[in-house]
Motif scaffolding. Structure first.
Motif, PDB file in Angstrom:
ATOM      1  N   VAL A   5       0.863  -1.179   0.000  1.00  0.00           N
ATOM      2  CA  VAL A   5       0.000   0.000   0.000  1.00  0.00           C
ATOM      3  C   VAL A   5       0.898   1.228   0.000  1.00  0.00           C
ATOM      4  O   VAL A   5       1.719   1.412   0.908  1.00  0.00           O
ATOM      5  N   LEU A   6       0.752   2.042  -1.027  1.00  0.00           N
ATOM      6  CA  LEU A   6       1.505   3.294  -1.123  1.00  0.00           C
ATOM      7  C   LEU A   6       0.714   4.348  -0.368  1.00  0.00           C
ATOM      8  O   LEU A   6      -0.300   4.848  -0.849  1.00  0.00           O
ATOM      9  N   GLY A   7       1.152   4.675   0.810  1.00  0.00           N
ATOM     10  CA  GLY A   7       0.399   5.474   1.771  1.00  0.00           C
ATOM     11  C   GLY A   7       0.174   4.577   2.977  1.00  0.00           C
ATOM     12  O   GLY A   7       1.112   4.230   3.687  1.00  0.00           O
ATOM     13  N   GLY A   8      -1.062   4.233   3.218  1.00  0.00           N
ATOM     14  CA  GLY A   8      -1.354   3.192   4.179  1.00  0.00           C
ATOM     15  C   GLY A   8      -1.667   3.640   5.587  1.00  0.00           C
ATOM     16  O   GLY A   8      -2.048   2.810   6.427  1.00  0.00           O
ATOM     17  N   ASN A  31       5.595   4.894   2.898  1.00  0.00           N
ATOM     18  CA  ASN A  31       5.244   6.303   3.062  1.00  0.00           C
ATOM     19  C   ASN A  31       6.409   7.030   3.726  1.00  0.00           C
ATOM     20  O   ASN A  31       7.465   6.438   3.973  1.00  0.00           O
ATOM     21  N   ARG A  32       6.202   8.292   4.010  1.00  0.00           N
ATOM     22  CA  ARG A  32       7.281   9.092   4.584  1.00  0.00           C
ATOM     23  C   ARG A  32       7.476   8.882   6.086  1.00  0.00           C
ATOM     24  O   ARG A  32       8.422   9.386   6.671  1.00  0.00           O
ATOM     25  N   GLY A  33       6.556   8.160   6.706  1.00  0.00           N
ATOM     26  CA  GLY A  33       6.709   7.857   8.113  1.00  0.00           C
ATOM     27  C   GLY A  33       6.414   9.016   9.045  1.00  0.00           C
ATOM     28  O   GLY A  33       6.840   9.012  10.199  1.00  0.00           O
ATOM     29  N   ARG A  34       5.664   9.997   8.557  1.00  0.00           N
ATOM     30  CA  ARG A  34       5.384  11.186   9.364  1.00  0.00           C
ATOM     31  C   ARG A  34       4.008  11.177  10.008  1.00  0.00           C
ATOM     32  O   ARG A  34       3.665  12.081  10.772  1.00  0.00           O
ATOM     33  N   HIS A  35       3.212  10.179   9.683  1.00  0.00           N
ATOM     34  CA  HIS A  35       1.800  10.251  10.074  1.00  0.00           C
ATOM     35  C   HIS A  35       1.292   8.856  10.379  1.00  0.00           C
ATOM     36  O   HIS A  35       1.543   7.907   9.637  1.00  0.00           O
ATOM     37  N   GLY A  36       0.579   8.726  11.481  1.00  0.00           N
ATOM     38  CA  GLY A  36      -0.170   7.514  11.752  1.00  0.00           C
ATOM     39  C   GLY A  36       0.681   6.312  12.126  1.00  0.00           C
ATOM     40  O   GLY A  36       1.910   6.361  12.181  1.00  0.00           O
ATOM     41  N   ARG A  44       6.766  -1.598   7.406  1.00  0.00           N
ATOM     42  CA  ARG A  44       6.683  -0.188   7.014  1.00  0.00           C
ATOM     43  C   ARG A  44       7.992   0.249   6.383  1.00  0.00           C
ATOM     44  O   ARG A  44       9.037   0.256   7.035  1.00  0.00           O
ATOM     45  N   LEU A  45       7.927   0.598   5.100  1.00  0.00           N
ATOM     46  CA  LEU A  45       9.073   1.125   4.373  1.00  0.00           C
ATOM     47  C   LEU A  45       8.934   2.634   4.278  1.00  0.00           C
ATOM     48  O   LEU A  45       7.836   3.144   4.047  1.00  0.00           O
ATOM     49  N   ARG A 298     -15.686   8.236  19.329  1.00  0.00           N
ATOM     50  CA  ARG A 298     -15.590   8.298  20.788  1.00  0.00           C
ATOM     51  C   ARG A 298     -14.252   7.752  21.281  1.00  0.00           C
ATOM     52  O   ARG A 298     -13.713   8.225  22.293  1.00  0.00           O
ATOM     53  N   ALA A 299     -13.710   6.781  20.552  1.00  0.00           N
ATOM     54  CA  ALA A 299     -12.437   6.190  20.964  1.00  0.00           C
ATOM     55  C   ALA A 299     -11.261   7.125  20.702  1.00  0.00           C
ATOM     56  O   ALA A 299     -10.345   7.243  21.526  1.00  0.00           O
ATOM     57  N   VAL A 300     -11.270   7.812  19.561  1.00  0.00           N
ATOM     58  CA  VAL A 300     -10.119   8.666  19.204  1.00  0.00           C
ATOM     59  C   VAL A 300     -10.284  10.089  19.716  1.00  0.00           C
ATOM     60  O   VAL A 300      -9.299  10.826  19.844  1.00  0.00           O
ATOM     61  N   GLY A 301     -11.515  10.534  19.938  1.00  0.00           N
ATOM     62  CA  GLY A 301     -11.759  11.847  20.514  1.00  0.00           C
ATOM     63  C   GLY A 301     -11.935  12.969  19.528  1.00  0.00           C
ATOM     64  O   GLY A 301     -12.682  13.912  19.780  1.00  0.00           O
ATOM     65  N   THR A 302     -11.258  12.901  18.376  1.00  0.00           N
ATOM     66  CA  THR A 302     -11.353  13.972  17.389  1.00  0.00           C
ATOM     67  C   THR A 302     -10.978  13.440  16.017  1.00  0.00           C
ATOM     68  O   THR A 302     -10.303  12.402  15.904  1.00  0.00           O
ATOM     69  N   VAL A 303     -11.406  14.146  14.985  1.00  0.00           N
ATOM     70  CA  VAL A 303     -11.086  13.744  13.617  1.00  0.00           C
ATOM     71  C   VAL A 303      -9.588  13.919  13.384  1.00  0.00           C
ATOM     72  O   VAL A 303      -9.036  14.988  13.656  1.00  0.00           O
ATOM     73  N   PRO A 304      -8.899  12.903  12.883  1.00  0.00           N
ATOM     74  CA  PRO A 304      -7.457  13.008  12.690  1.00  0.00           C
ATOM     75  C   PRO A 304      -7.112  13.920  11.520  1.00  0.00           C
ATOM     76  O   PRO A 304      -7.940  14.148  10.630  1.00  0.00           O
ATOM     77  N   PRO A 305      -5.891  14.461  11.486  1.00  0.00           N
ATOM     78  CA  PRO A 305      -5.469  15.276  10.337  1.00  0.00           C
ATOM     79  C   PRO A 305      -5.311  14.409   9.097  1.00  0.00           C
ATOM     80  O   PRO A 305      -5.054  13.204   9.190  1.00  0.00           O
TER      81      PRO A 305
END
Length: 330
Positions: A5-8, A31-36, A44-45, A298-305
């Motif tokens: 998966v490119l992204g993921g 991915n760039r490894g900056r998110h998630g 993870r590459l 409810r589990a995460v609390g807010t919409v992620p970026p």
């Protein structure tokens, strides 16, 4: 089965990874490894496909399926597709209905005209990026590539915030401005159903509108489900579209999901999806999507970026404006 998966780590990419893990696939993300984060056991590459040598981490690998969710410069999509040529069994690109050139006739199928975009173009607007990337992928893989033109995507993990906005608004209780009519047909796709379609080995290559049938749900069914799952005792005040539009309330942005009949963008809720359904697309009930999204929220609390792209302006109507429209309607 080996999946790349490119992204993921974003909305659709994350849903695709989760679906593959549940089905027992061997999964790699790039991915760039900056998110998630990624589930346990997922490789993870790291790399930046826009940088010189940014695809080095993919060298030598082989996969049965690659799923690409890229929405940046078409040039980068083409470079990645060429770098993987001969090392993947199937290339899947997640595109968008935004590629269609306006004006778009409601009921249009995959052969409707798309915006003019070069496969080697640099970063532009969203529609041009997606259309150019489609062409870049086809230049390498031809009609064996699976091009999935999604539309309104809902479900757990949504990073735009459309369904989450409705859930949070209903959870506040009181009188809720419900944009009529209640039986207005909706067309959308749960990200998990989109992921299942992308990974289905039986689906032939080609281009598909991957979205539910128009009327799979209605505005009333969506908001009724929100009232039920939140348990807040909110009162839906169904209001005629004319009164809402007269107050300069914008469909889709101020009142997410809603596009009334006769609106120039109504086609976003009325695309022909017979090809995808013939290939095996199935869509879960709206009540399940709403309930699972509420549980996730409810589990995460807010919409992620949003992963890797500039943040969009928040969706949803200001409470004072909502009350003004309700008062005028009364």
């Amino acid at each position: 089965m080996r999946l790349l998966v490119l992204g993921g780590t974003g909305f659709v990419g994350g849903a695709t990874v989760a679906e593959a893990v549940r089905d027992g696939w061997s999964v790699t993300v790039f991915n760039r490894g900056r998110h998630g984060t990624v589930p346990s056991g997922v490789e993870r590459l790291r790399g930046d496909r826009t940088a010189p040598g940014g695809l080095a981490a993919l060298a030598g690998g082989e996969w049965d399926v690659v799923v690409d969710t890229w929405d940046g410069a078409p040039r980068a999509a083409g470079e990645t597709a060429r770098a993987l040529a001969g090392r993947v069994g199937r290339y899947v690109y997640v595109s968008s209905g935004s590629v269609y050139a306006e004006p778009v006739e409601p009921g249009s199928a995959e052969d409707a005209p798309v915006v003019d975009a070069a496969p080697d173009a640099d970063d532009a607007d969203y529609a041009s990026n997606k259309a150019g990337a489609e062409r870049a992928v086809r230049e390498v893989y031809g009609e064996s590539a699976l091009i999935a033109r999604a539309g309104l995507i809902l479900g757990p993990g949504e990073d735009i915030g459309r369904l989450p906005w409705w859930l949070e608004r209903v959870a506040r209780g009181g009188d809720v401005l419900a944009p009529g009519p209640a039986d207005l047909p909706l067309q959308y796709i749960d990200a998990r159903d989109l992921a299942a379609f992308l990974l289905d080995p039986v689906v032939p290559g080609g281009t598909y509108n991957v979205i539910s049938r128009t009327g799979h749900a209605t505005m009333g069914a969506l908001l009724d489900a929100a009232v039920t799952v939140t348990g807040a005792g909110a009162r839906l005040r169904w209001t005629d579209p004319e009164a809402i539009l007269a107050a300069d309330v914008e469909p889709w942005n101020d009142l997410p999901v809603w596009i009334p009949q006769g609106h120039p963008y109504r086609w976003l809720q009325e695309r022909d999806v017979s090809r995808a359904y013939a290939a095996g697309l199935t869509c879960r009930p709206v009540a399940e999507t709403v309930a699972d999204t509420w549980a996730w929220l409810r589990a995460v609390g807010t919409v992620p970026p949003r992963a890797g792209r500039p943040q969009r302006a928040p969706v949803g109507l200001d409470p004072a404006r909502e009350e003004a429209v309700l008062a005028a309607a009364r």
